[in-house]
Structure formats: C-alpha cells, structure tokens
Design a protein around this motif. Sequence first.
Motif, PDB file in Angstrom:
ATOM      1  N   LYS A 191      10.939  66.416 -51.904  1.00  0.00           N
ATOM      2  CA  LYS A 191      12.393  67.027 -52.252  1.00  0.00           C
ATOM      3  C   LYS A 191      12.458  67.839 -50.324  1.00  0.00           C
ATOM      4  N   ASP A 192      11.641  67.530 -50.511  1.00  0.00           N
ATOM      5  CA  ASP A 192      11.616  68.863 -48.341  1.00  0.00           C
ATOM      6  C   ASP A 192      11.395  68.022 -48.010  1.00  0.00           C
ATOM      7  N   GLY A 193      11.176  66.834 -47.716  1.00  0.00           N
ATOM      8  CA  GLY A 193      11.410  66.164 -46.613  1.00  0.00           C
ATOM      9  C   GLY A 193      10.156  66.332 -45.321  1.00  0.00           C
ATOM     10  N   CYS A 194       8.912  66.780 -46.011  1.00  0.00           N
ATOM     11  CA  CYS A 194       7.161  67.444 -45.706  1.00  0.00           C
ATOM     12  C   CYS A 194       7.052  66.953 -46.435  1.00  0.00           C
ATOM     13  N   VAL A 195       5.312  66.311 -45.272  1.00  0.00           N
ATOM     14  CA  VAL A 195       4.145  66.112 -46.365  1.00  0.00           C
ATOM     15  C   VAL A 195       3.411  66.902 -45.144  1.00  0.00           C
ATOM     16  N   GLY A 196       2.222  66.827 -46.149  1.00  0.00           N
ATOM     17  CA  GLY A 196       1.118  67.636 -45.422  1.00  0.00           C
ATOM     18  C   GLY A 196      -0.433  67.105 -45.480  1.00  0.00           C
ATOM     19  N   ILE A 197      -0.412  66.412 -44.124  1.00  0.00           N
ATOM     20  CA  ILE A 197      -1.698  65.254 -43.952  1.00  0.00           C
ATOM     21  C   ILE A 197      -2.551  65.222 -43.008  1.00  0.00           C
ATOM     22  N   TYR A 198      -3.830  65.588 -43.783  1.00  0.00           N
ATOM     23  CA  TYR A 198      -5.633  66.398 -43.010  1.00  0.00           C
ATOM     24  C   TYR A 198      -6.047  64.856 -42.772  1.00  0.00           C
ATOM     25  N   PHE A 199      -6.846  64.278 -42.378  1.00  0.00           N
ATOM     26  CA  PHE A 199      -7.888  63.560 -41.906  1.00  0.00           C
ATOM     27  C   PHE A 199      -9.661  64.182 -41.980  1.00  0.00           C
ATOM     28  N   VAL A 211      -8.390  60.409 -46.498  1.00  0.00           N
ATOM     29  CA  VAL A 211      -7.271  61.445 -46.160  1.00  0.00           C
ATOM     30  C   VAL A 211      -6.552  62.201 -47.747  1.00  0.00           C
ATOM     31  N   ALA A 212      -6.028  63.406 -47.017  1.00  0.00           N
ATOM     32  CA  ALA A 212      -5.709  64.127 -48.467  1.00  0.00           C
ATOM     33  C   ALA A 212      -4.258  64.117 -47.655  1.00  0.00           C
ATOM     34  N   ILE A 213      -3.109  63.821 -48.303  1.00  0.00           N
ATOM     35  CA  ILE A 213      -1.621  63.992 -48.457  1.00  0.00           C
ATOM     36  C   ILE A 213      -1.219  65.286 -49.310  1.00  0.00           C
ATOM     37  N   ALA A 214      -0.461  65.530 -49.035  1.00  0.00           N
ATOM     38  CA  ALA A 214       0.423  66.849 -49.486  1.00  0.00           C
ATOM     39  C   ALA A 214       1.599  66.518 -49.629  1.00  0.00           C
ATOM     40  N   PRO A 215       2.435  66.085 -50.411  1.00  0.00           N
ATOM     41  CA  PRO A 215       3.520  65.769 -50.586  1.00  0.00           C
ATOM     42  C   PRO A 215       4.384  67.375 -50.942  1.00  0.00           C
ATOM     43  N   GLY A 216       5.221  67.600 -49.606  1.00  0.00           N
ATOM     44  CA  GLY A 216       5.905  68.645 -50.278  1.00  0.00           C
ATOM     45  C   GLY A 216       6.028  70.307 -49.480  1.00  0.00           C
ATOM     46  N   ILE A 217       6.234  71.426 -49.933  1.00  0.00           N
ATOM     47  CA  ILE A 217       5.879  72.436 -49.476  1.00  0.00           C
ATOM     48  C   ILE A 217       6.541  73.648 -51.132  1.00  0.00           C
ATOM     49  N   GLU A 218       7.503  73.127 -51.792  1.00  0.00           N
ATOM     50  CA  GLU A 218       7.649  73.940 -52.923  1.00  0.00           C
ATOM     51  C   GLU A 218       6.331  74.392 -53.957  1.00  0.00           C
ATOM     52  N   SER A 219       5.781  73.674 -53.587  1.00  0.00           N
ATOM     53  CA  SER A 219       4.891  73.067 -55.146  1.00  0.00           C
ATOM     54  C   SER A 219       3.926  74.595 -54.937  1.00  0.00           C
ATOM     55  N   ASP A 220       3.680  75.619 -56.580  1.00  0.00           N
ATOM     56  CA  ASP A 220       2.433  76.332 -56.296  1.00  0.00           C
ATOM     57  C   ASP A 220       1.526  76.207 -56.784  1.00  0.00           C
ATOM     58  N   ASP A 221       1.054  75.079 -57.374  1.00  0.00           N
ATOM     59  CA  ASP A 221      -0.357  74.817 -57.273  1.00  0.00           C
ATOM     60  C   ASP A 221      -0.750  73.454 -56.813  1.00  0.00           C
ATOM     61  N   ARG A 222      -1.212  74.193 -55.492  1.00  0.00           N
ATOM     62  CA  ARG A 222      -1.278  72.644 -54.163  1.00  0.00           C
ATOM     63  C   ARG A 222      -2.262  71.641 -54.798  1.00  0.00           C
ATOM     64  N   LEU A 223      -3.406  71.871 -55.220  1.00  0.00           N
ATOM     65  CA  LEU A 223      -4.797  70.809 -55.212  1.00  0.00           C
ATOM     66  C   LEU A 223      -4.627  70.135 -56.643  1.00  0.00           C
ATOM     67  N   LYS A 224      -3.141  70.363 -57.913  1.00  0.00           N
ATOM     68  CA  LYS A 224      -2.828  68.878 -58.692  1.00  0.00           C
ATOM     69  C   LYS A 224      -1.921  68.548 -57.868  1.00  0.00           C
ATOM     70  N   ASP A 225      -0.991  68.490 -56.822  1.00  0.00           N
ATOM     71  CA  ASP A 225      -0.413  67.523 -55.577  1.00  0.00           C
ATOM     72  C   ASP A 225      -1.187  66.877 -55.472  1.00  0.00           C
ATOM     73  N   VAL A 226      -1.403  67.039 -54.560  1.00  0.00           N
ATOM     74  CA  VAL A 226      -2.170  66.240 -53.265  1.00  0.00           C
ATOM     75  C   VAL A 226      -3.388  65.340 -53.522  1.00  0.00           C
ATOM     76  N   ILE A 227      -3.056  64.297 -53.122  1.00  0.00           N
ATOM     77  CA  ILE A 227      -3.420  62.708 -53.050  1.00  0.00           C
ATOM     78  C   ILE A 227      -4.698  63.073 -52.245  1.00  0.00           C
ATOM     79  N   ILE A 228      -6.045  62.323 -52.936  1.00  0.00           N
ATOM     80  CA  ILE A 228      -6.655  62.273 -51.781  1.00  0.00           C
ATOM     81  C   ILE A 228      -7.463  61.099 -51.704  1.00  0.00           C
ATOM     82  N   TYR A 229      -7.263  60.100 -50.492  1.00  0.00           N
ATOM     83  CA  TYR A 229      -6.804  58.764 -51.098  1.00  0.00           C
ATOM     84  C   TYR A 229      -8.694  58.228 -49.949  1.00  0.00           C
ATOM     85  N   ASP A 230      -9.725  57.178 -50.478  1.00  0.00           N
ATOM     86  CA  ASP A 230     -10.906  57.323 -50.261  1.00  0.00           C
ATOM     87  C   ASP A 230     -11.071  56.468 -49.144  1.00  0.00           C
TER      88      ASP A 230
END
Length: 194
Positions: free
Chosen positions: A10-18, A36-55
């Motif tokens: 919603k805020d047009g931002c995603v964090g990606i960590y290799f 690859v860890a992908i975290a959509p957005g900056i507004e969530s309080d619980d970061r881990l539940k939102d982060v997608i891990i791509y194997d």
Amino acid sequence: LAKEITASCKDGCVGIYFAWRDSLYHSCYDGYISYVAIAPGIESDDRLKDVIIYDAKDDSDIIIKSFVGTLNDNDINIVMYDVKKALKYLGIRHSNVIWDIGVAAYLVNPLKDSYEPDDIARDYLGKTIPSFKEKFGKDKAEKLIEEKSQDYIEYIATIAGILPKAMKNAAKQLEEWQMYDLYKQRGKEGSSGT
C-alpha cells in the motif's frame, strides 16, 4: 509472487534481503543466493509474519530478475542492503526504485566504522538486533542453510523487515541535511555498476 507483493504494498515499498551461501557473514561477491527474504511495506507491526522467504534454487537468478522487474515496472520502491553485491541477480542496470540503505547510512554518518544491518536497525529504528556474529558465532551461512536453521531464517526475515522503514527514516535525514540529491546520484552510479 511479485503481483501478490505489488498488491500488498500500500505504501509502494518492499524490503529485500539476500542470504548468501559460501560466506562467513552471509554476503559474498562470489557466493550464490540461498534465500531471499521479502518484506512488503513499512507499516506492519509484526514484521516476521509479513515476510516471505523464498528458498532459492538453481533458477534463483531467473526468478529474482522476473520478480524485481515486475516490482520495477510497477514503481514499487525496493530497499536492499548492499545492492552492489546483488546486481547480477537483479537483472537491471539502473533503476530509480532500488534503494541501498547502506549507502544512505554512510552519507548520513560517514565517520562510522560499520553500516551492518544491526547498526542500521539501531540508528534508524531504535531497535536492537544482534549482528550475524553475535547471533551465530563463527558458523558459516552455508552450515546454517544446510541445516535449514529456523533461527537463520528468522534472522534474515528480521533484516528484510527493517529495511523499508529504516530507509524512510534515513531519507528524511538526507533531505534535512540537503544530501538527498547526492544520495540519488550515488545510488544511480552504484546501481549501474560504476
């Protein structure tokens, strides 16, 4: 995956960590991507539940190039740590939507001796996360990956989760100190491989 993340940003931002294999500190120029860890957005309080891990498997560079290309096409800002190490996997030579929090942190405070993810979390979010060495000692990322260490996966998810909000705060400081244009110039040069 990219379309789902694009829709959830919603805020047009995603964090990606290799997460890199073949490296003591999980970021190696000659290594290859394991997760690859992908975290959509900056507004969530619980970061881990939102982060997608791509194997990532052997096809990781194709998948990642497609993923990043879709985000780029949709003007989703991508915040990464140490973009230069990941350039060959991104599939683009220049982008106005890829931001490097490490470069921003350096410009905000060039006298520091470290710009690691734990430093960035502390300096821009007031959060304490352990460094890789503090958390895993002398274990190599390759060992943690082979063991499918849940602690390691949570660690990279945490880093991906801090990137977007930390970049937002660092960008505010760059603007206040009239260094934002310098950052954009360095970011463009860095993302084109110069």
